[in-house]
Design a protein around this motif. Structure first.
Motif, PDB file in Angstrom:
ATOM      1  N   TYR A  53       9.208 -12.186   4.763  1.00  0.00           N
ATOM      2  CA  TYR A  53      10.122 -13.179   5.203  1.00  0.00           C
ATOM      3  C   TYR A  53      10.528 -12.275   7.330  1.00  0.00           C
ATOM      4  N   VAL A  54      10.964 -11.255   7.129  1.00  0.00           N
ATOM      5  CA  VAL A  54      11.444 -10.859   8.477  1.00  0.00           C
ATOM      6  C   VAL A  54      10.018  -9.928   9.421  1.00  0.00           C
ATOM      7  N   THR A  55       9.411  -9.418   8.832  1.00  0.00           N
ATOM      8  CA  THR A  55       7.943  -8.855   9.590  1.00  0.00           C
ATOM      9  C   THR A  55       7.430 -10.056  10.375  1.00  0.00           C
ATOM     10  N   GLY A  56       7.345 -10.904   9.487  1.00  0.00           N
ATOM     11  CA  GLY A  56       6.620 -12.480   9.812  1.00  0.00           C
ATOM     12  C   GLY A  56       4.773 -12.109   9.890  1.00  0.00           C
ATOM     13  N   THR A 118       4.147  -2.354   6.057  1.00  0.00           N
ATOM     14  CA  THR A 118       5.123  -1.834   6.811  1.00  0.00           C
ATOM     15  C   THR A 118       5.264  -1.260   7.905  1.00  0.00           C
ATOM     16  N   LEU A 119       4.722  -0.296   7.410  1.00  0.00           N
ATOM     17  CA  LEU A 119       4.728   1.272   8.814  1.00  0.00           C
ATOM     18  C   LEU A 119       4.418   1.374   9.688  1.00  0.00           C
ATOM     19  N   THR A 120       3.216   0.743   9.907  1.00  0.00           N
ATOM     20  CA  THR A 120       2.612   1.184  10.937  1.00  0.00           C
ATOM     21  C   THR A 120       2.739  -0.423  11.316  1.00  0.00           C
ATOM     22  N   ASN A 121       3.181  -1.397  10.977  1.00  0.00           N
ATOM     23  CA  ASN A 121       3.580  -2.688  11.708  1.00  0.00           C
ATOM     24  C   ASN A 121       5.450  -3.081  12.277  1.00  0.00           C
ATOM     25  N   SER A 122       6.348  -2.456  11.584  1.00  0.00           N
ATOM     26  CA  SER A 122       7.647  -2.488  12.218  1.00  0.00           C
ATOM     27  C   SER A 122       8.156  -1.629  12.316  1.00  0.00           C
ATOM     28  N   LEU A 128      12.087  -0.896   6.690  1.00  0.00           N
ATOM     29  CA  LEU A 128      10.842   0.970   6.689  1.00  0.00           C
ATOM     30  C   LEU A 128      11.323   0.685   5.836  1.00  0.00           C
ATOM     31  N   LEU A 129      13.048   1.460   5.230  1.00  0.00           N
ATOM     32  CA  LEU A 129      13.438   2.076   4.128  1.00  0.00           C
ATOM     33  C   LEU A 129      13.217   1.215   2.367  1.00  0.00           C
ATOM     34  N   MET A 130      13.351   0.138   2.920  1.00  0.00           N
ATOM     35  CA  MET A 130      12.801  -0.649   1.597  1.00  0.00           C
ATOM     36  C   MET A 130      11.673  -0.908   0.935  1.00  0.00           C
ATOM     37  N   ALA A 131      10.586  -0.696   1.928  1.00  0.00           N
ATOM     38  CA  ALA A 131       9.281  -0.994   1.282  1.00  0.00           C
ATOM     39  C   ALA A 131       8.954   0.610   1.108  1.00  0.00           C
ATOM     40  N   THR A 132       9.819   2.036   1.584  1.00  0.00           N
ATOM     41  CA  THR A 132       8.893   3.429   0.651  1.00  0.00           C
ATOM     42  C   THR A 132       9.853   3.653  -0.627  1.00  0.00           C
ATOM     43  N   ILE A 133      11.401   3.379  -0.333  1.00  0.00           N
ATOM     44  CA  ILE A 133      11.660   3.677  -1.123  1.00  0.00           C
ATOM     45  C   ILE A 133      11.236   2.859  -2.653  1.00  0.00           C
ATOM     46  N   MET A 134      11.277   1.212  -2.514  1.00  0.00           N
ATOM     47  CA  MET A 134      10.257   0.829  -3.349  1.00  0.00           C
ATOM     48  C   MET A 134       9.237   1.303  -3.800  1.00  0.00           C
ATOM     49  N   ALA A 135       8.493   1.978  -3.367  1.00  0.00           N
ATOM     50  CA  ALA A 135       6.538   3.138  -3.791  1.00  0.00           C
ATOM     51  C   ALA A 135       7.527   3.514  -4.324  1.00  0.00           C
ATOM     52  N   CYS A 158      -1.180   7.584  -7.551  1.00  0.00           N
ATOM     53  CA  CYS A 158      -1.823   8.048  -6.120  1.00  0.00           C
ATOM     54  C   CYS A 158      -1.830   6.735  -5.490  1.00  0.00           C
ATOM     55  N   LEU A 159      -1.879   5.686  -5.889  1.00  0.00           N
ATOM     56  CA  LEU A 159      -2.201   4.246  -5.461  1.00  0.00           C
ATOM     57  C   LEU A 159      -0.727   3.727  -4.862  1.00  0.00           C
ATOM     58  N   GLY A 160       0.177   3.809  -5.257  1.00  0.00           N
ATOM     59  CA  GLY A 160       1.315   3.666  -4.749  1.00  0.00           C
ATOM     60  C   GLY A 160       2.022   4.414  -4.242  1.00  0.00           C
ATOM     61  N   THR A 161       1.967   5.615  -3.622  1.00  0.00           N
ATOM     62  CA  THR A 161       2.517   6.414  -2.543  1.00  0.00           C
ATOM     63  C   THR A 161       1.688   6.850  -1.834  1.00  0.00           C
ATOM     64  N   LEU A 162       0.368   7.266  -1.587  1.00  0.00           N
ATOM     65  CA  LEU A 162      -0.931   8.129  -1.346  1.00  0.00           C
ATOM     66  C   LEU A 162      -1.214   7.069   0.671  1.00  0.00           C
ATOM     67  N   PRO A 163      -1.007   5.406  -0.109  1.00  0.00           N
ATOM     68  CA  PRO A 163      -1.563   4.917   1.484  1.00  0.00           C
ATOM     69  C   PRO A 163       0.079   4.841   2.134  1.00  0.00           C
ATOM     70  N   MET A 164       1.106   4.954   1.627  1.00  0.00           N
ATOM     71  CA  MET A 164       2.710   5.456   2.113  1.00  0.00           C
ATOM     72  C   MET A 164       2.435   6.872   3.137  1.00  0.00           C
ATOM     73  N   ALA A 165       1.767   7.153   2.723  1.00  0.00           N
ATOM     74  CA  ALA A 165       1.527   9.308   3.413  1.00  0.00           C
ATOM     75  C   ALA A 165       0.954   8.934   4.270  1.00  0.00           C
ATOM     76  N   LEU A 166      -0.046   7.835   3.958  1.00  0.00           N
ATOM     77  CA  LEU A 166      -1.211   7.437   5.722  1.00  0.00           C
ATOM     78  C   LEU A 166      -0.661   7.267   6.806  1.00  0.00           C
ATOM     79  N   GLY A 167       0.309   6.109   6.194  1.00  0.00           N
ATOM     80  CA  GLY A 167       1.337   5.990   7.364  1.00  0.00           C
ATOM     81  C   GLY A 167       1.748   6.324   8.046  1.00  0.00           C
ATOM     82  N   LEU A 168       2.412   7.296   6.908  1.00  0.00           N
ATOM     83  CA  LEU A 168       3.290   8.316   8.174  1.00  0.00           C
ATOM     84  C   LEU A 168       3.213   9.293   9.124  1.00  0.00           C
TER      85      LEU A 168
END
Length: 657
Positions: A53-56, A118-122, A128-135, A158-168
């Motif tokens: 909703y926030v990012t659209g 979220t990390l690459t588009n917002s 950012l905090l919501m997405a990373t904490i949830m994952a 691995c599937l939940g955290t490694l894409p987040m690391a890649l985004g960082l």
């Protein structure tokens, strides 16, 4: 310390050698708590919806919708598994493991993708905090929750955290790259933790320690009574054998074996229900244990029977112990709004005086218990050699009664009850007789108590009722038949139904059937018995108070119950010619009965003098050898037919002997 690579190799080896039961148990851990799945799904859905909703962002909107759908499907699959497939075959277990694996990896992938986009588009810090904490939180949680199936747990991590690391890493800043490296290290650490947890679970389910603990628990269950927590029959027999071996070796102490049985326990179950009966058993066990302390051992043999074993110096000490137990047990028990009177009978055998083998000791204690119950219960009896012969006779009579019922060996005789005003037969009492093939004629005073204790009295009484009503249905309508009803039978619920069936099948009318009950029934003051007697009266049956004056006679019986007849016991008639006291008692009873409009029957009238005395006292009816001995049904019918003819010829006839 094994390396991470070593742990992974051990995982691969253990996975290939998992026992079927172990794999089933590990798979069941995946579905153990659908509530945690539901909480995770709700949290993921709310987070995904907020971010979209926030990012659209279209990509994040698609992730949000997918997270919603996958979460719902995972919860539904868990519920279906628990309701119908929790104990499926190994093939079904593998199927459900694959379903969980696909759902878990898909859900983790969606959370990882959400964090990446979220990390690459917002640039919104909160988003950012919501997405990373949830994952991150999800990955850490499943690493522990699903450690029983580490392949699934590591895949989710691995599937939940490694894409987040890649985004960082793609963000390109020093801080983001540093955080991405930390996440990779976090993943390696969580993988190691998951494998350690798996090792613990695997060892617990497959190792020797767990096997021995499970065996010990099953052994304890096999030796324990589930209701009271006491030793059961198996454990008691093993302990008794060990104790008797010790007694035989030491030859210094004696072992008392006390067999205890609760009196009238079936009545508690029948009237108040089995839960009430269970409470009585539990309270009884607690009371006996409190008395015993460290002096002995208690076991529940089965039903309402308990066996106590204790070391004593003599048979007298064993009897004292039995009386202590009896006094403790014979106290009321409060059950809801009811106060239940509890009593017990105890039989005692002492080793080595009465035997040194467990089978002999238990048999002798049981024989002593039989004598205790035969004496009315609520007492302690020590085994004596003569009891064995009595016990064998009891067993012979009991087995003979069963055979007599099957082969129709009983006989019903009828003894007339004469109306003194007319000299005619007013009623006939049905008397059960039994000629045993080996013992000959056995007195009802001997075999009826055996029938009651063996639970045969219901069938026997039903047979007597049927035979009596069949015979009486052929008699003149003014002649009744009376049948003795055992106190034990009045504790059963189906007596009215059985009587109705008998009346219908024989064509007998209820007002011509008289039930004879003893004062002991009324003394018991059992609410169930009272209710049943009132039902019988409402059916139109007549009630007779038998053997009046021999027990705990009370005028309250006559006030509380509308008896049709009172029978004066023959013990008063026997000495009526020589005992002024007996004469006065009979006269008082007769006058009381007349004032209540109740008929009186003098039993055991054998001489002309006795007849004159009871006539002078005002008795309305007599029964005894002076008029007639018990006779068969054809003889009774012939006598009644002769009375009818004689009465037609001479209505003033007063005696037909």
């Amino acid at each position: 310390m094994p390396t991470l690579g070593g742990k992974l190799r051990h995982l691969a080896a253990s996975e290939s050698s998992l026992a079927r039961q172990v794999r089933a148990a590990l798979v069941s851990t995946l579905y153990t708590s659908p509530a945690s799945l539901a909480i995770g799904a709700i949290a993921g859905s709310v987070t995904a919806a907020c971010i979209a909703y926030v990012t659209g962002s279209l990509a994040l909107l698609i992730c949000s919708i997918a997270i919603h759908l996958v979460g719902i499907l995972r919860i539904a699959s868990a519920i279906i598994y628990l309701r119908g497939n929790a104990k499926g075959s190994p093939r079904e277990q593998l199927h459900w493991e694959r379903i969980y694996e696909i759902g878990a990896w898909l859900y983790a992938s969606l959370l990882g993708a959400q964090a990446f986009f979220t990390l690459t588009n917002s640039t919104n810090t909160v988003i950012l905090l919501m997405a990373t904490i949830m994952a991150t939180g999800y990955s850490a949680g499943v690493a522990a929750r699903n450690a029983g199936r580490p392949v699934i747990a590591i895949g989710q991590l691995c599937l939940g955290t490694l894409p987040m690391a890649l985004g960082l890493f793609l963000m390109g800043t020093a801080l983001s790259i540093t955080l991405g490296l930390c996440i990779v290290i976090f993943v390696l650490g969580m993988v190691d933790i998951s494998l350690q947890i798996y090792e613990v679970v695997y060892t617990a389910l497959s190792g020797k320690q767990e096997k021995s603990e499970v065996a010990a628990r099953f052994e304890k269950m096999a030796r324990s009574d589930m209701l009271t927590g006491l030793d059961n029959r198996l454990a008691m027999q093993m302990r008794l054998g060990d104790l008797l071996d010790d007694i035989g070796d030491l030859k210094t102490e004696k072992l008392a074996v006390i067999w205890m049985d609760l009196d009238h326990f079936k009545t508690i179950n029948d009237t108040l229900g089995h839960l009430a009966g269970d409470k009585v058993l539990i309270v009884t066990a607690q009371r006996v244990k409190a008395v015993l302390g460290d002096r002995g051992w208690l076991a529940r043999f089965g039903g309402d029977e308990f066996v106590i074993m204790g070391l004593v110096d003599s048979a007298d000490e064993a009897e004292l112990l039995g009386n202590e137990i009896l006094e403790s047990v014979s106290q009321p028990v409060s059950i809801n709004d009811n106060t239940v009177e509890v009593a017990a009978s105890l039989g005692v055998a002492v080793a080595p005086d009465h035997g040194i083998q467990s089978e002999v000791m238990l048999k002798n204690a049981d024989i002593a218990l039989y004598h205790s119950k035969n004496e009315g219960g609520k007492c302690v009896r020590i085994f004596e050699p003569f009891m064995h012969e009595d016990f064998l006779l009891h067993r012979q009579i009991e087995s003979g009664l069963t055979e007599a019922m099957a082969k129709d060996q009983f006989t019903v005789l009828f003894q007339p009850i004469i109306d003194l005003a007319t000299g005619r037969t007013r009623s006939c009492e049905a008397l059960l007789r039994w000629n045993h093939p080996e013992l000959g004629d056995v007195s009802p005073a001997v075999f009826i108590p055996v029938a009651e204790s063996a639970g045969l009295i219901g069938d026997i009484t039903e047979w007597v009722l049927r035979k009596s009503c069949e015979a009486a249905a052929e008699w003149p309508e003014e002649v009744n038949v009376s049948v003795n009803i055992s106190p034990a039978l009045l504790k059963q619920n189906n007596l009215p139904v059985k009587i109705i069936e008998t009346l219908v099948n024989t064509g007998m009318v209820a007002r011509r059937l008289e039930l004879e009950i003893t004062e002991s029934v009324l003394l018991d003051k059992n609410p169930h018995t009272n209710s049943l007697l009132r039902q019988l009266q409402k059916m139109g049956l007549r009630l007779c108070l038998d053997d009046f004056g021999t027990g705990f006679s009370s005028l309250t019986y006559l006030r509380s119950w509308e008896f049709d007849t009172i029978k004066i016991d023959k013990s008063f008639i026997r000495n009526i010619g020589n005992s002024p006291t007996d004469q006065k008692i009979i006269r008082a009873v007769v006058q009381l009965a007349k004032s209540l409009e109740v008929a009186t029957v003098a039993e055991g009238v054998e001489t002309e003098e006795q007849l004159a005395r009871v006539r002078d006292a005002g008795c309305s009816r007599v029964q005894g050898f002076y008029y007639a001995r018990p006779m068969t049904a054809p003889q009774a019918q012939q006598r009644l037919a002769m009375e009818t003819v004689s009465n037609a010829a001479d209505p003033q006839i007063v005696n037909l002997r």
